[in-house]
Motif scaffolding. Sequence first.
Motif, PDB file in Angstrom:
ATOM      1  N   ALA A  91       0.631  -1.236  -0.035  1.00  0.00           N
ATOM      2  CA  ALA A  91      -0.200   0.031  -0.204  1.00  0.00           C
ATOM      3  C   ALA A  91       0.892   1.345  -0.005  1.00  0.00           C
ATOM      4  O   ALA A  91       0.650   2.200  -0.590  1.00  0.00           O
ATOM      5  CB  ALA A  91      -0.898   0.020   1.334  1.00  0.00           C
ATOM      6  N   THR A  92       1.785   1.216   0.678  1.00  0.00           N
ATOM      7  CA  THR A  92       2.644   2.284   1.154  1.00  0.00           C
ATOM      8  C   THR A  92       3.520   2.627  -0.495  1.00  0.00           C
ATOM      9  O   THR A  92       3.719   3.825  -1.087  1.00  0.00           O
ATOM     10  CB  THR A  92       3.888   2.248   2.001  1.00  0.00           C
ATOM     11  OG1 THR A  92       4.608   1.069   1.876  1.00  0.00           O
ATOM     12  CG2 THR A  92       3.180   2.415   3.342  1.00  0.00           C
ATOM     13  N   GLU A  93       3.913   1.707  -1.025  1.00  0.00           N
ATOM     14  CA  GLU A  93       4.569   1.572  -2.638  1.00  0.00           C
ATOM     15  C   GLU A  93       3.812   2.276  -3.507  1.00  0.00           C
ATOM     16  O   GLU A  93       3.821   3.112  -4.101  1.00  0.00           O
ATOM     17  CB  GLU A  93       5.245   0.234  -2.914  1.00  0.00           C
ATOM     18  CG  GLU A  93       6.128   0.588  -4.195  1.00  0.00           C
ATOM     19  CD  GLU A  93       7.057   1.355  -4.055  1.00  0.00           C
ATOM     20  OE1 GLU A  93       7.445   2.131  -4.962  1.00  0.00           O
ATOM     21  OE2 GLU A  93       7.645   1.803  -3.034  1.00  0.00           O
ATOM     22  N   ILE A  94       2.454   1.739  -3.459  1.00  0.00           N
ATOM     23  CA  ILE A  94       1.465   2.306  -4.655  1.00  0.00           C
ATOM     24  C   ILE A  94       1.163   3.840  -3.993  1.00  0.00           C
ATOM     25  O   ILE A  94       0.960   4.580  -4.997  1.00  0.00           O
ATOM     26  CB  ILE A  94      -0.084   1.604  -4.490  1.00  0.00           C
ATOM     27  CG1 ILE A  94       0.355   0.173  -4.958  1.00  0.00           C
ATOM     28  CG2 ILE A  94      -0.902   2.238  -5.029  1.00  0.00           C
ATOM     29  CD1 ILE A  94      -0.868  -0.765  -4.822  1.00  0.00           C
ATOM     30  N   CYS A  95       0.828   4.027  -2.836  1.00  0.00           N
ATOM     31  CA  CYS A  95       0.664   5.513  -2.619  1.00  0.00           C
ATOM     32  C   CYS A  95       2.008   6.495  -3.087  1.00  0.00           C
ATOM     33  O   CYS A  95       1.873   7.567  -3.394  1.00  0.00           O
ATOM     34  CB  CYS A  95       0.642   5.855  -1.024  1.00  0.00           C
ATOM     35  SG  CYS A  95      -1.143   4.959  -0.441  1.00  0.00           S
ATOM     36  N   ARG A  96       3.043   5.964  -2.874  1.00  0.00           N
ATOM     37  CA  ARG A  96       4.338   6.872  -3.122  1.00  0.00           C
ATOM     38  C   ARG A  96       4.312   6.868  -4.635  1.00  0.00           C
ATOM     39  O   ARG A  96       4.385   8.168  -5.277  1.00  0.00           O
ATOM     40  CB  ARG A  96       5.386   6.152  -2.911  1.00  0.00           C
ATOM     41  CG  ARG A  96       5.963   6.073  -1.375  1.00  0.00           C
ATOM     42  CD  ARG A  96       7.233   5.585  -0.914  1.00  0.00           C
ATOM     43  NE  ARG A  96       7.498   5.562   0.353  1.00  0.00           N
ATOM     44  CZ  ARG A  96       7.408   4.437   1.046  1.00  0.00           C
ATOM     45  NH1 ARG A  96       7.111   3.364   0.363  1.00  0.00           N
ATOM     46  NH2 ARG A  96       7.676   4.608   2.496  1.00  0.00           N
ATOM     47  N   ALA A 151      -1.292   8.842  -3.665  1.00  0.00           N
ATOM     48  CA  ALA A 151      -2.843   8.268  -3.032  1.00  0.00           C
ATOM     49  C   ALA A 151      -2.766   8.584  -1.752  1.00  0.00           C
ATOM     50  O   ALA A 151      -1.697   8.340  -0.972  1.00  0.00           O
ATOM     51  CB  ALA A 151      -3.236   6.983  -3.459  1.00  0.00           C
ATOM     52  N   GLY A 152      -3.724   8.835  -0.849  1.00  0.00           N
ATOM     53  CA  GLY A 152      -4.039   9.007   0.631  1.00  0.00           C
ATOM     54  C   GLY A 152      -3.957   7.517   1.049  1.00  0.00           C
ATOM     55  O   GLY A 152      -4.455   6.533   0.515  1.00  0.00           O
ATOM     56  N   LEU A 153      -3.559   7.410   2.193  1.00  0.00           N
ATOM     57  CA  LEU A 153      -3.535   5.837   3.196  1.00  0.00           C
ATOM     58  C   LEU A 153      -4.234   5.846   4.266  1.00  0.00           C
ATOM     59  O   LEU A 153      -4.069   6.468   5.105  1.00  0.00           O
ATOM     60  CB  LEU A 153      -2.203   5.253   3.067  1.00  0.00           C
ATOM     61  CG  LEU A 153      -1.902   3.859   3.666  1.00  0.00           C
ATOM     62  CD1 LEU A 153      -2.798   3.051   2.849  1.00  0.00           C
ATOM     63  CD2 LEU A 153      -0.432   3.677   3.782  1.00  0.00           C
ATOM     64  N   GLN A 179       3.222   2.946  15.017  1.00  0.00           N
ATOM     65  CA  GLN A 179       4.787   2.439  14.874  1.00  0.00           C
ATOM     66  C   GLN A 179       5.148   2.005  13.703  1.00  0.00           C
ATOM     67  O   GLN A 179       6.015   2.061  12.944  1.00  0.00           O
ATOM     68  CB  GLN A 179       5.258   1.604  16.176  1.00  0.00           C
ATOM     69  CG  GLN A 179       5.339   2.452  17.402  1.00  0.00           C
ATOM     70  CD  GLN A 179       5.593   1.423  18.604  1.00  0.00           C
ATOM     71  OE1 GLN A 179       5.911   0.258  18.640  1.00  0.00           O
ATOM     72  NE2 GLN A 179       5.222   1.946  19.767  1.00  0.00           N
ATOM     73  N   VAL A 180       4.097   1.201  13.058  1.00  0.00           N
ATOM     74  CA  VAL A 180       4.132   0.430  11.729  1.00  0.00           C
ATOM     75  C   VAL A 180       4.245   1.594  10.850  1.00  0.00           C
ATOM     76  O   VAL A 180       5.061   1.421   9.879  1.00  0.00           O
ATOM     77  CB  VAL A 180       3.253  -0.642  11.555  1.00  0.00           C
ATOM     78  CG1 VAL A 180       3.072  -0.950  10.120  1.00  0.00           C
ATOM     79  CG2 VAL A 180       3.281  -1.601  12.463  1.00  0.00           C
ATOM     80  N   ALA A 181       3.389   2.487  10.662  1.00  0.00           N
ATOM     81  CA  ALA A 181       3.185   3.582   9.956  1.00  0.00           C
ATOM     82  C   ALA A 181       4.582   4.486   9.946  1.00  0.00           C
ATOM     83  O   ALA A 181       4.967   4.742   8.841  1.00  0.00           O
ATOM     84  CB  ALA A 181       2.071   4.569  10.199  1.00  0.00           C
ATOM     85  N   PRO A 207       7.179   6.737   6.742  1.00  0.00           N
ATOM     86  CA  PRO A 207       7.409   8.266   7.364  1.00  0.00           C
ATOM     87  C   PRO A 207       7.226   9.207   6.320  1.00  0.00           C
ATOM     88  O   PRO A 207       7.047  10.348   6.725  1.00  0.00           O
ATOM     89  CB  PRO A 207       9.038   7.845   7.603  1.00  0.00           C
ATOM     90  CG  PRO A 207       9.589   6.975   6.724  1.00  0.00           C
ATOM     91  CD  PRO A 207       8.402   5.950   6.392  1.00  0.00           C
ATOM     92  N   ASP A 208       7.399   9.077   4.899  1.00  0.00           N
ATOM     93  CA  ASP A 208       7.332  10.154   3.973  1.00  0.00           C
ATOM     94  C   ASP A 208       5.854  10.441   3.559  1.00  0.00           C
ATOM     95  O   ASP A 208       5.847  11.231   2.571  1.00  0.00           O
ATOM     96  CB  ASP A 208       8.402   9.650   2.820  1.00  0.00           C
ATOM     97  CG  ASP A 208       7.991   8.370   2.303  1.00  0.00           C
ATOM     98  OD1 ASP A 208       7.500   7.516   3.081  1.00  0.00           O
ATOM     99  OD2 ASP A 208       8.231   8.402   1.187  1.00  0.00           O
TER     100      ASP A 208
END
Length: 142
Positions: free
Chosen positions: A21-26, A30-32, A71-73, A78-79
């Motif tokens: 999900a974070t890779e797709i957002c980057r 997109a917001g997550l 903590q996972v987020a 972090p970006d």
Amino acid sequence: MKRILTLVPEEDHSEHAVTLATEICRRTGAGLVLLRVLEERVDWPVVQPHRISGPSLKKLLVDHETSALEQVAERLAPDLDDLEVEVVWGVPWEVVVARVEAEEFDLVIKPAWGLTCERRVFFGLTAAASRRSCSISMAACG
């Protein structure tokens, strides 16, 4: 793509869904939303009246799981500027369907639970119910 909802169960230690999900957002901007759904269990110990009350225990668990998910987020995303963390009580597939119906999500990502003997992903109740009820794309990763 504008928003992604990612189901992050407390038992998911691989964090593949959050990583995807974070890779797709980057890549898309997109917001997550990272969502953890806590389910009441029949095998929970009975709380003594003079100790912690049921509502207090539930709030304590939500606070603990929110901190763990934050903590996972922080570790994996972090970006990301548009990132929400939410921990709620309920049935996972019901919560996912309700969130998708109430808000605009382009994609739902959840961990896949188990593999078949042919090593294909097996979709459980949450994925099956969500796919039947939601008109958006859903990805399961394991």
